[in-house]
Design an enzyme around this catalytic site. Sequence first.
Site, short mmCIF file in Angstrom:
data_model
loop_
_atom_site.label_atom_id
_atom_site.label_comp_id
_atom_site.label_asym_id
_atom_site.label_seq_id
_atom_site.Cartn_x
_atom_site.Cartn_y
_atom_site.Cartn_z
N SER A 64 40.29 39.67 33.12
CA SER A 64 40.37 38.66 34.20
C SER A 64 41.69 38.63 34.94
CB SER A 64 40.07 37.28 33.64
OG SER A 64 38.70 37.15 33.44
N LYS A 67 41.44 39.42 38.50
CA LYS A 67 40.96 38.42 39.47
C LYS A 67 42.06 37.95 40.42
CE LYS A 67 37.41 36.97 36.18
NZ LYS A 67 36.97 35.93 35.22
N TYR A 191 32.25 44.11 39.72
CA TYR A 191 32.99 43.13 38.91
C TYR A 191 33.32 43.68 37.52
CZ TYR A 191 33.75 39.01 36.00
OH TYR A 191 34.26 38.12 35.09
N TYR A 243 41.76 29.02 32.43
CA TYR A 243 40.51 28.30 32.16
C TYR A 243 40.83 26.89 31.70
CZ TYR A 243 39.07 33.14 32.33
OH TYR A 243 38.90 34.43 32.71
N VAL A 261 40.59 38.30 28.79
CA VAL A 261 40.14 38.37 27.39
C VAL A 261 40.55 39.67 26.68
CG1 VAL A 261 38.22 36.72 27.51
CG2 VAL A 261 37.81 39.13 28.03
#
Length: 309
Positions: A64, A67, A191, A243, A261
């Site tokens: 991530s 992102k 993705y 998060y 992760v």
Amino acid sequence: MPDLDSVVREIAEEMAQRPDRGAVADYIPELAHVDPNQFGIAVIDADGRVISGGDSETPFSIQSVSKVFTLTLALGMAGDRLWKRVGREPSGNPFNSIVQLERERGVPRNPFINAGAIAVTDVILSGHEPREALGEILRFMQFLAQDPSITIDERVAASEKRTGFRNTALANYMKSFGVIENPVDYTLGVYFHHCAIAMTCRQLATAGRFLAHNGRNPSTGHNVVSAERARRINAIMLTCGHYDGSGEFAYRVGLPGKSGVGGAILAVAPGKASIAVWSPGLDAAGNSHLGRVALERLTQRMGWSVFGA
Ligand code: GLU
């Protein structure tokens, strides 16, 4: 002011020995094999000096953290229209939560939860073939990290594709509200692949330098984004980058940061440094446990928190 070289060395030594290492992500089978006894750190100061320790040259799956860079690319393509497809509020929910999407009619809370990042990838994909869109993302990473050898770990991408039922559900659900324009398979393919880009701490810290210096890499002189955009991306990293552990990260570390992760965290000390840490064991919110502890030590010792010394 403490000496950065000794602080980084001491952190690397401490992290190599700590028994509390968190648990590796096992919902992506390929990531479950990664040895949790690894820790790497790279700090690049405003002059471009790289101070590194531990396993800073070992490539890992950035997951991530990608992102941040897809958000940067999508903002370059769509500008503020992007905010019609995705919000910018912290979610307070797990990274792959589906409940909030129903209440919010398929518009994800922010670009860093999985649903939001899938919507951002869809923006990059529109008007392109999946292969072209992915090539664009990979070239952007190679350009920012100044390293054309950066690649995608196809085994990780395939592993996630095989088991990505929840991301598939999120994408289909958004598609039902018209938030995803392209075929769901295409968007998810891009993705999964950008999450599977493999980089080292040094490469990742290099790629993040524009965020620490008002949108510009001070060593190459490349203006990547405007100062305003860099500031805003940092704001989203600070509020949404971990998060539902984002509040705890701000409290303990006090820097804009984005976790993945695979165990990486990219953090930005504005005007001072770009920092990448990596340790594969995660805490309950899915953020690198030792990565967070190391950043807490670093910001405390150096007085780098954006909230004060
Ligand atoms: N590729 C991962 C997923 O979609 C990214 C999650 C993360 O790194 O937090 O589940």
